[in-house]
Design an enzyme around this catalytic site. Structure first.
Site, PDB file in Angstrom:
ATOM      1  CG  ASP A 195     -51.999 -42.902  11.164  1.00 23.73           C
ATOM      2  OD1 ASP A 195     -52.766 -42.067  10.626  1.00 23.73           O
ATOM      3  OD2 ASP A 195     -52.901 -43.422  11.826  1.00 23.73           O
ATOM      4  NE  ARG A 196     -42.525 -39.581  11.431  1.00 24.37           N
ATOM      5  CZ  ARG A 196     -42.226 -39.175  12.686  1.00 24.37           C
ATOM      6  NH1 ARG A 196     -42.978 -38.564  13.434  1.00 24.37           N
ATOM      7  NH2 ARG A 196     -40.892 -39.098  12.877  1.00 24.37           N
TER       8      ARG A 196
END
Length: 180
Positions: free
Chosen positions: A45-46
């Protein structure tokens, strides 16, 4: 010969080479990696940091990323609150999420790891303590570790993937890569 690259993905970087879907420019792998023909084996995930493996070998990519191969992934998670034995036992036996029960996991409380500073730093609330856990899972559902820690009452504040199978982040600084 298959090529394998270990990349320490910084916070805020997308686990893809292009950004489709945002009117503002977000950091992507292409801002850090100039190696033609390699693709991520899985995602991160970012708002998570840490180990991302990239390869030019489709079979290796599938072996790493596909849950049916049960490749272990170890995360270091800074969580809200002082996690206790009951919450750790729940993580170990598997928790039920909205998409079903998780597999069993390895979970333990650890001393704060010696990591690089996160940019931006996590929010700190003086009235709420935090602690670190190590969590090893063999699945890779969307935001799984964050959802697991929240399910046992300890939301994740910072998440660093440290290991995937035999590969580890040891010696790889944020934004850097190393041939595996």
């Amino acid at each position: 010969m298959a090529r394998l690259i270990l990349f320490n993905k910084p916070f805020g970087v997308l686990s893809q080479f292009t950004d489709r879907g945002s009117p503002t420019k977000r950091a992507t792998l292409s801002d850090y990696i100039d190696v033609p023909g390699v693709y991520p084996a899985g995602r991160l995930d970012r708002d998570s940091e840490g180990l991302l493996l990239l390869t030019d070998d489709g079979k290796l990519q599938a072996r790493i990323a596909d849950p049916k191969f049960k490749t272990a992934k170890t995360y270091l998670a800074q969580v809200e609150g002082e996690i206790g034995d009951e919450a750790l036992a729940s993580l170990r036996s598997g928790v039920t999420l909205n998409d079903g029960p998780t597999r069993t996991a390895e979970a333990e409380r650890i001393d704060p790891p010696d990591l690089w500073p996160r940019d931006p730093p996590i929010r700190v609330r003086k009235a709420i303590p935090d602690c670190w856990i190590s969590l090893t899972i063999t699945e890779g559902r969307n935001r799984q570790v964050r959802r697991m820690t929240a399910a046992v009452g300890h939301p994740t504040l910072r998440l660093v993937r440290w290991r995937i199978g035999e590969w580890t982040l040891d010696g790889v600084a944020p934004g850097e890569l190393r041939e595996g």
